[in-house]
Design a protein around this motif. Structure first.
Motif, PDB file in Angstrom:
ATOM      1  N   VAL A   1       0.847  -1.195   0.000  1.00 28.43           N
ATOM      2  CA  VAL A   1       0.000   0.000   0.000  1.00 28.43           C
ATOM      3  C   VAL A   1       0.884   1.247   0.000  1.00 28.43           C
ATOM      4  CG1 VAL A   1      -1.944  -1.092   1.199  1.00 28.43           C
ATOM      5  CG2 VAL A   1      -0.113  -0.022   2.533  1.00 28.43           C
ATOM      6  N   ASP A   2       0.267   2.391  -0.325  1.00 28.15           N
ATOM      7  CA  ASP A   2       1.015   3.652  -0.271  1.00 28.15           C
ATOM      8  C   ASP A   2       0.414   4.648   0.726  1.00 28.15           C
ATOM      9  OD1 ASP A   2      -1.249   4.481  -1.612  1.00 28.15           O
ATOM     10  OD2 ASP A   2      -0.231   4.883  -3.510  1.00 28.15           O
ATOM     11  N   THR A   3      -0.646   4.228   1.455  1.00 34.81           N
ATOM     12  CA  THR A   3      -1.233   5.064   2.505  1.00 34.81           C
ATOM     13  C   THR A   3      -1.696   4.173   3.657  1.00 34.81           C
ATOM     14  OG1 THR A   3      -3.455   4.938   1.525  1.00 34.81           O
ATOM     15  CG2 THR A   3      -2.087   6.850   0.914  1.00 34.81           C
ATOM     16  N   THR A   4      -1.869   4.792   4.829  1.00 38.04           N
ATOM     17  CA  THR A   4      -2.476   4.091   5.961  1.00 38.04           C
ATOM     18  C   THR A   4      -3.625   4.927   6.505  1.00 38.04           C
ATOM     19  OG1 THR A   4      -0.940   5.092   7.548  1.00 38.04           O
ATOM     20  CG2 THR A   4      -0.337   2.937   6.647  1.00 38.04           C
ATOM     21  N   ASP A   5      -4.681   4.258   6.979  1.00 38.84           N
ATOM     22  CA  ASP A   5      -5.774   4.955   7.640  1.00 38.84           C
ATOM     23  C   ASP A   5      -5.297   5.437   9.010  1.00 38.84           C
ATOM     24  OD1 ASP A   5      -8.304   4.583   5.930  1.00 38.84           O
ATOM     25  OD2 ASP A   5      -7.434   2.578   5.975  1.00 38.84           O
ATOM     26  N   PHE A   6      -5.816   6.593   9.449  1.00 43.87           N
ATOM     27  CA  PHE A   6      -5.283   7.218  10.656  1.00 43.87           C
ATOM     28  C   PHE A   6      -6.035   6.805  11.923  1.00 43.87           C
ATOM     29  CE2 PHE A   6      -4.481  10.662  13.677  1.00 43.87           C
ATOM     30  CZ  PHE A   6      -3.098  10.715  13.615  1.00 43.87           C
ATOM     31  N   SER A   7      -7.339   7.014  11.960  1.00 44.26           N
ATOM     32  CA  SER A   7      -8.113   6.654  13.151  1.00 44.26           C
ATOM     33  C   SER A   7      -9.588   6.583  12.793  1.00 44.26           C
ATOM     34  CB  SER A   7      -7.899   7.674  14.278  1.00 44.26           C
ATOM     35  OG  SER A   7      -8.763   8.793  14.114  1.00 44.26           O
TER      36      SER A   7
ATOM     37  N   TYR B   1     -11.803   8.373  13.967  1.00 44.84           N
ATOM     38  CA  TYR B   1     -12.423   9.689  14.103  1.00 44.84           C
ATOM     39  C   TYR B   1     -12.177  10.610  12.913  1.00 44.84           C
ATOM     40  CZ  TYR B   1     -13.193   8.282  18.915  1.00 44.84           C
ATOM     41  OH  TYR B   1     -13.598   7.604  20.040  1.00 44.84           O
ATOM     42  N   THR B   2     -11.519  10.119  11.890  1.00 40.57           N
ATOM     43  CA  THR B   2     -11.229  10.969  10.743  1.00 40.57           C
ATOM     44  C   THR B   2     -11.109  10.114   9.487  1.00 40.57           C
ATOM     45  OG1 THR B   2      -9.613  12.508   9.781  1.00 40.57           O
ATOM     46  CG2 THR B   2      -8.740  10.823  11.219  1.00 40.57           C
ATOM     47  N   GLU B   3     -11.386  10.724   8.352  1.00 41.00           N
ATOM     48  CA  GLU B   3     -11.196  10.049   7.068  1.00 41.00           C
ATOM     49  C   GLU B   3      -9.758  10.183   6.575  1.00 41.00           C
ATOM     50  OE1 GLU B   3     -13.546   8.242   5.430  1.00 41.00           O
ATOM     51  OE2 GLU B   3     -14.747   8.578   7.233  1.00 41.00           O
ATOM     52  N   ARG B   4      -8.949  10.888   7.370  1.00 38.81           N
ATOM     53  CA  ARG B   4      -7.570  11.159   6.967  1.00 38.81           C
ATOM     54  C   ARG B   4      -6.787   9.875   6.721  1.00 38.81           C
ATOM     55  NH1 ARG B   4      -3.319  13.572  11.394  1.00 38.81           N
ATOM     56  NH2 ARG B   4      -1.436  12.581  10.565  1.00 38.81           N
ATOM     57  N   GLN B   5      -5.960   9.940   5.671  1.00 38.06           N
ATOM     58  CA  GLN B   5      -5.012   8.867   5.404  1.00 38.06           C
ATOM     59  C   GLN B   5      -3.612   9.463   5.345  1.00 38.06           C
ATOM     60  OE1 GLN B   5      -6.397   6.816   1.820  1.00 38.06           O
ATOM     61  NE2 GLN B   5      -7.269   5.239   3.124  1.00 38.06           N
ATOM     62  N   ASP B   6      -2.665   8.760   5.944  1.00 36.12           N
ATOM     63  CA  ASP B   6      -1.275   9.212   5.912  1.00 36.12           C
ATOM     64  C   ASP B   6      -0.571   8.595   4.719  1.00 36.12           C
ATOM     65  OD1 ASP B   6      -1.533  10.782   8.095  1.00 36.12           O
ATOM     66  OD2 ASP B   6      -0.435   9.479   9.480  1.00 36.12           O
ATOM     67  N   ARG B   7       0.006   9.461   3.879  1.00 37.03           N
ATOM     68  CA  ARG B   7       0.732   8.969   2.704  1.00 37.03           C
ATOM     69  C   ARG B   7       2.095   8.459   3.122  1.00 37.03           C
ATOM     70  NH1 ARG B   7      -0.053   8.337  -2.252  1.00 37.03           N
ATOM     71  NH2 ARG B   7      -2.114   9.252  -2.078  1.00 37.03           N
ATOM     72  N   LEU B   8       2.460   7.325   2.587  1.00 35.20           N
ATOM     73  CA  LEU B   8       3.745   6.699   2.899  1.00 35.20           C
ATOM     74  C   LEU B   8       4.802   7.129   1.893  1.00 35.20           C
ATOM     75  CD1 LEU B   8       2.248   3.151   3.512  1.00 35.20           C
ATOM     76  CD2 LEU B   8       3.011   4.744   5.288  1.00 35.20           C
ATOM     77  N   ASP B   9       6.021   6.812   2.181  1.00 31.49           N
ATOM     78  CA  ASP B   9       7.132   7.139   1.283  1.00 31.49           C
ATOM     79  C   ASP B   9       7.213   6.086   0.184  1.00 31.49           C
ATOM     80  OD1 ASP B   9       9.352   8.286   0.158  1.00 31.49           O
ATOM     81  OD2 ASP B   9      10.763   7.474   1.633  1.00 31.49           O
ATOM     82  N   GLY B  10       6.260   6.174  -0.750  1.00 30.14           N
ATOM     83  CA  GLY B  10       6.184   5.177  -1.813  1.00 30.14           C
ATOM     84  C   GLY B  10       5.374   3.969  -1.382  1.00 30.14           C
ATOM     85  N   GLN B  11       5.453   2.918  -2.161  1.00 28.97           N
ATOM     86  CA  GLN B  11       4.727   1.694  -1.844  1.00 28.97           C
ATOM     87  C   GLN B  11       5.533   0.852  -0.858  1.00 28.97           C
ATOM     88  OE1 GLN B  11       3.621  -0.197  -5.634  1.00 28.97           O
ATOM     89  NE2 GLN B  11       1.582   0.643  -5.302  1.00 28.97           N
ATOM     90  N   LEU B  12       4.841   0.376   0.169  1.00 22.46           N
ATOM     91  CA  LEU B  12       5.490  -0.426   1.203  1.00 22.46           C
ATOM     92  C   LEU B  12       4.697  -1.701   1.452  1.00 22.46           C
ATOM     93  CD1 LEU B  12       6.311   2.309   3.890  1.00 22.46           C
ATOM     94  CD2 LEU B  12       7.841   1.395   2.131  1.00 22.46           C
ATOM     95  N   TRP B  13       5.408  -2.737   1.855  1.00 22.08           N
ATOM     96  CA  TRP B  13       4.745  -3.972   2.286  1.00 22.08           C
ATOM     97  C   TRP B  13       4.275  -3.758   3.723  1.00 22.08           C
ATOM     98  CZ3 TRP B  13       4.547  -8.786  -0.446  1.00 22.08           C
ATOM     99  CH2 TRP B  13       3.964  -9.830   0.266  1.00 22.08           C
TER     100      TRP B  13
END
Length: 347
Positions: free
Chosen positions: A218-224, A226-238
């Protein structure tokens, strides 16, 4: 021509994915305040913390019997109460009457995990409702964060998982390079959940259900929640996914909701929708105010473990009995048989 980058897991990530099934334990000062919710404004006092029959071995013995491979304890939840005698807070077990202020839940939990062969993990809420400087002085809070994490990672031997929950941290900036640098320096093999520099990620809900498909890369993670926010990762990660879910309707113990305990059929359904979709399942039980798993909850875990073993513990055939032809695996039993499950996995 562009080169193709292949994203591959580390050995620790593969080991984690093989654990498949773990125990989540929400236990702390909130256990003693019926109906207390996240960010509840009711004041709490450590004087209320008194699990006179605390039995972490019972928790982990039940988990081991159910086939769970790892366990994660709330060392500190959003309320900020530390389940160990932290030198950096007065809101801890040391300020409680339990064991005359000499108790340490984290110690008893980790020791129980080692006795029964489960991998110990610690949940640590970055947000801390007991730290008045949390929103006023980010640098001072980062110091506090690092100091408490250092206690947890130097006082109890090897910890396999550090579980960060983003709830409450929406809008707050942490010095993640510093925090993660200290964590990796102290315990290079630890697996971090979802924040900072994660090794595995939250599936995005608290229902115990992975999406279909559920990719490891994936290239993002869900935050919590309480929010729709997603944290973008440094490229694609396992980053394999983990599904956390409650056995009852609350994370912490309540004496009002025994009737909400999930049935064996419901639990097996969640197993198929999590582990069956390539994620891990982290199933929560809240110990009662004595410090033990309620009888019903313990029995339900053991029933689930027995049913998983019944369905998957004795396969009719394995890869070692297959032949490979034309990029296909071919299995030919000597006699006709009924097959109702096939387990397939990524190479």
């Amino acid at each position: 021509m562009q080169s193709v980058t292949h994203v591959t897991p580390t050995a620790r990530q593969l080991a984690y994915q093989d654990w498949e099934f773990g125990l989540f334990v929400h236990f702390g000062l909130r256990t003693f305040y019926e109906g207390y919710k996240d960010f509840d404004e009711r004041p709490m006092t450590p004087n209320a913390f008194h699990p006179s029959g605390l039995d972490c071995e019972q928790w982990i013995r039940v988990a081991s019997d159910a086939g769970m491979k790892y366990a994660v304890l709330t060392a500190k939840h959003h309320d900020g109460f530390s389940n160990w005698p932290s030198r950096y807070s007065e809101f801890t077990v040391a300020a409680s009457p339990w064991k005359g202020g000499q108790g340490d839940v984290v110690r008893e939990f980790v020791d129980a995990c080692r006795k029964y062969g489960l991998k110990p993990g610690l949940y640590y809420s970055p947000y801390d409702g007991s730290a008045g400087f949390y929103s006023q002085d980010a640098k001072a809070y980062d110091d506090y964060f690092v100091n408490q994490i250092t206690e947890l990672l130097t006082g109890y031997g090897e910890i396999d998982i550090l579980w960060f929950d983003g709830c409450g941290s929406e809008g707050h900036t942490y010095d993640w390079p510093r925090i993660i640098g200290e964590i990796r320096r102290l315990q290079p093999n630890i697996l971090i959940f979802n924040m900072g520099d994660p090794n595995f990620r939250w599936v995005g809900n608290e229902d115990g259900i992975a999406p279909l498909p559920c990719w490891n890369v994936v290239d993002t993670t869900d935050f919590s929640i309480y929010t729709e926010r997603q944290d973008r990762l440094d490229g694609q990660l396992w980053l394999p996914a983990e599904c956390d879910v409650q056995l009852r309707s609350t994370w912490f113990y309540s004496d009002q909701n025994e009737h909400t305990a999930k049935s064996l059929d419901e639990l097996m359904g969640l197993y198929y929708l999590s582990v069956g979709r390539g994620a891990n399942l982290l199933l929560n039980v809240g110990p009662d105010r004595e410090g033990r798993f309620p009888e019903l909850d313990a029995e339900r875990l053991q029933q689930m473990g027995a049913e998983i073993s019944r369905r998957f513990g004795s396969p009719l055939g394995t890869l070692t009995e297959c032949t490979v032809a034309d990029r296909s695996w071919l299995y030919k039993p000597e006699q006709p048989m009924l097959i109702d499950h096939i387990v397939i996995g990524e190479d």
